[in-house]
Design an enzyme around this catalytic site. Structure first.
Site, PDB file in Angstrom:
ATOM      1  N   TYR A  22       3.151  12.192  70.044  1.00 52.54           N
ATOM      2  CA  TYR A  22       4.004  11.172  69.036  1.00 52.54           C
ATOM      3  C   TYR A  22       3.533   9.639  69.236  1.00 52.54           C
ATOM      4  CZ  TYR A  22       7.607  10.173  65.547  1.00 52.54           C
ATOM      5  OH  TYR A  22       8.195   9.992  64.506  1.00 52.54           O
ATOM      6  N   LYS A  28       3.106  36.803  52.391  1.00 45.50           N
ATOM      7  CA  LYS A  28       1.932  36.232  52.025  1.00 45.50           C
ATOM      8  C   LYS A  28       1.483  35.335  53.047  1.00 45.50           C
ATOM      9  CE  LYS A  28      -1.149  36.245  48.556  1.00 45.50           C
ATOM     10  NZ  LYS A  28      -1.427  37.072  47.407  1.00 45.50           N
TER      11      LYS A  28
END
Length: 751
Positions: free
Chosen positions: A41, A96
């Site tokens: 970060y 999916k």
């Protein structure tokens, strides 16, 4: 085949436990120290941000964009359940996303958009474009799905693919290519009838037309009958594109003399009379879910020559989208494609069709509980075929490159295929180098158990893969019969069948064996029987006399029994330094365990010998050996005479001055876990051990089988080391692929 029953309670429990939903997100970088956080970060992250702002293509290098697909729906046409809304569709979309990961290692996030307005939907998806490498649209009703996909494809520079349309079309096309191959028909000559002019139906007929089906030969029907030129009722622009000049008005009329029926409609739409009226060798793809337009039993009752496919897994020839979308996206992502075009879809269909014509691996037969071979009941590969991952994406990627949609073309296609193999299978990178060495060695491999179909298929694959010559020990007529039953009748002429009757060397073998066994209670008659009738002994004699370069056996008898028979010919016992080493592969790691075959209760000298043999096997497999002598104690605590020999064994190696790392005694976690090793700063291993020398054969057997069963580890071996000739003993549960792997090890003289 029986239909698998799933109860509502089971289904809910599956989605509830161990945590709600079907996937989680894990970090792919270390996130433990302050430095890690600073790199992941602020301030470190600013550097790739600026690089991407300066050159957007580097997003594929510094972020997960290149392997991230969004599964997006508004829930207006969920499976066969209708309009359940965005939230109601979430379990399907999560499912999916999980299929993408399981079958092609594609990271995927499900996104459910709460709108039925196509313009709003299009805007939302387009705005999310920078995040993803591809968009998979799902369960959106027609005709909105056409509008949405068409506009997004035009406006976005990443692949947009509506799987309900094109996924079904690709698998349908693959099956049809093979059905026509079997019936000897050409697609351009076929009369094709489609029932169901929704998303999937229209995509099927459009793809078939782009593959050569003639517009005037394709009759499309919907609930109101044939779509003919001039029809006004229930029409839209997508149906009108497939209207033809015809006097036919009903599905029944259309089916007369049809070569192909494609159904993406409703249960019972097709009658037995309609099937009876079709042309010779009719092809029937009854893909309505969950119940087909006509069942295979009903169709075959009136037409034994019919080739039938459905959308159901409990019938042969399942048209299953999971054979398409994961691999289409894998290939498209890997070339940083701007789109998935017709050529890529056709390449996918052709590669699937080709794969179905090849011999089917044992893993697949075991998953389906039956032997599969190309024919009327097997025209489409099954989703658990391990070859899909490295056969389909390269075909898709090549088509994308040839048609100019690749931002970053793949230069080394063979290297790409190899990387796909190792992506899904941790054994692949090791087996790949062994494969290359075996191919160079061109060893004549003796397969001792020619009465077993698995062994025969491994032998045929060994020879057909260009690894060397396969010598099968068995009776000619029996081998011929079993190869024909396995769908490999043409291989009879290729492999060499050897037995006591057809060899010129039986007298030599008997003389040699009598010399070895005459003082062990065997007379000449016993020896003749052993040499002529026992295939393990006969094969060992062939190998001993140089009539083969390697031997694979053990698939039909327990390894201890086989080893006893081999010992009639070779000195493959503890006394002469033989050792069994088993390779365990799990989560991308490989660990060798020894001795798993020969030594029942080794002493410290035996343990040192085992470590040296295992180190040799590791080096043969391309690993730098790090040996841990493992026990339930670490460096003398807790004190136990049972652990004493593990404590002394490293000193034996000290005296020998060996050239590999070793340490002990230690518990398995200290051997394998770098964090645990930090508690013992004096220990000599520079990283996790890759060879575990265990106290006895029973502990070796328990640990390897426990890892295999509980953790799903891939097991190779036991690899026999320390014998003059190259012999590998399979386990009785081996698949044809396992036996082939052992033959490759024997060809490379591993051990």
């Amino acid at each position: 085949m029986t239909k698998t029953k799933v109860t509502p309670e089971e289904a809910l429990a599956f989605h509830l436990e161990p945590t709600p939903g079907k996937f989680e997100i894990k970090a792919s970088v270390p996130m433990t120290t302050q430095r890690d956080l600073s790199l992941a970060y602020s301030p470190g992250v600013a550097v790739p941000c600026e690089a991407i702002a300066a050159d957007p293509s580097t997003a594929y290098d510094y972020t997960n964009k290149g392997n991230l697909v969004a599964v997006i729906s508004n829930g207006t046409a969920v499976l066969g359940l209708g309009n359940l809304g965005a939230l109601g569709s979430k379990p399907v979309m999560e499912g999916k996303a999980v299929l993408f990961k399981r079958f092609a290692d594609v990271n995927s996030i499900d996104i459910e958009l709460d709108t039925e307005d196509p313009e709003e939907f299009i805007k939302a998806v387009k705005l999310m474009g920078p995040t993803f490498g591809g968009i998979n649209l799902e369960d959106i009703k027609a005709p909105e799905c056409f509008i949405i996909e068409q506009q997004l494809k035009a406006e976005m520079d990443i692949p947009v693919f509506h799987d309900d349309q094109h996924g079904t079309a690709v698998i349908c096309a693959a099956g049809l290519l093979n059905a026509l191959y079997i019936s000897g028909k050409k697609i351009e000559d076929c009369k094709i009838v489609l029932n169901g002019a929704g998303a999937a139906g229209i995509a099927c007929i459009e793809l078939l037309k782009s593959m050569g089906a003639k517009h005037e030969n394709c009759i499309v029907c919907d609930t109101k009958g044939v779509i003919y030129q001039g029809r006004t009722e229930g029409m839209n622009q997508w149906k009108s594109a497939h209207a033809i000049k015809t006097d036919l008005r009903t599905l029944e009329d259309a089916m007369k003399d049809a070569d192909v029926f494609l159904g993406v409609s409703v249960k019972g739409a097709v009658t037995q009379d309609m099937v009876a009226s079709m042309a010779d060798d009719p092809v029937i793809f009854a893909m309505a879910n969950p119940d087909p337009e006509i069942t295979p039993e009903e169709a075959h009752a009136v037409r034994a020559d019919a080739i039938v496919a459905t959308g159901r897994s409990d019938y042969p020839n399942q048209v299953n989208n999971v054979l398409g979308f994961p691999y289409l996206f894998r290939g498209a992502l890997d070339i940083h494609a701007r789109a998935i075009n017709d050529e890529m879809k056709i390449a996918c269909a052709e590669a699937l069709a080709e794969l179905a014509r090849e011999d089917v691996p044992d893993e697949v037969a075991m998953a389906y509980g039956r032997k599969l071979s190309f024919g009327r009941d097997y025209i489409i590969p099954t989703p658990f075929d391990p070859r899909l991952i490295f056969r389909i994406p390269p075909a898709v990627a090549k088509a994308g490159m040839d048609t100019g949609v690749a931002r970053r073309p793949i230069i080394d296609m063979q290297g790409y295929e190899d990387s796909l193999k190792s992506r899904m299978d941790p054994t692949a990178s090791i087996l790949r180098s062994l494969n290359a060495r075996a191919r160079n060695a061109q060893a004549r491999m003796i397969f001792a158990e020619g009465d077993d179909p698995r062994v025969l298929r491994a032998a045929v694959t060994y020879q057909r893969s260009g690894l060397g010559k396969a010598l099968v020990v068995g009776r000619e007529d029996d081998v011929k019969k079993k190869l024909e039953a396995a769908g490999l009748g043409d291989a009879v002429r290729e492999i060499e069948v050897v037995n006591a009757k057809n060899t010129r060397h039986l007298d030599t073998y008997v003389d040699f064996l009598y010399e070895r066994l005459q003082r062990k209670g065997f007379d000449r008659h016993d020896v003749f029987k052993l040499a002529a009738r026992d295939r393990h002994v006969f094969s060992s004699l062939m190998l001993q006399h140089g009539h083969g370069d390697g031997l694979v056996t053990g698939a039909t008898r327990k390894s201890a029994h086989v080893l006893g028979l081999i010992n009639h010919v070779f000195d493959a016992d503890a006394e002469h330094g033989a050792v069994g080493v088993t390779a365990l592969l799990h989560n991308g790691r490989i660990v060798l365990v020894a001795d798993t075959l020969v030594h029942e209760w080794p002493d410290e000298t035996d343990l040192a010998n085992i470590a040296e043999r295992a180190a040799g096997v590791a080096r043969h497999m391309g690993l730098e050996p790090r040996v841990a002598f493992v026990s339930f104690s670490t460096f003398g605590y807790p004190v136990s005479e049972r652990a004493e020999k593990m404590h002394i064994a490293p000193r034996v190696l000290d005296a020998r001055g060996v050239d590999f790392e070793y340490e002990g005694e230690m518990t398995v976690d200290v051997a394998l876990n770098p964090k645990a090793q930090e508690s013992y700063p004096f220990q000599r291993l520079t990283g996790p051990a890759n060879i575990l020398v265990v106290p006895a054969r029973h502990s070796a057997s328990i640990s390897t089988k426990l890892l295999q069963e509980m953790a799903g580890a891939t097991v190779i071996g036991p690899i026999l080391s320390g014998v003059d000739k190259s012999i590998q003993i399979c386990s009785t549960g081996s698949t044809a692929n396992d036996i082939l792997n052992m033959a490759i090890l024997a060809a490379c003289k591993v051990g």
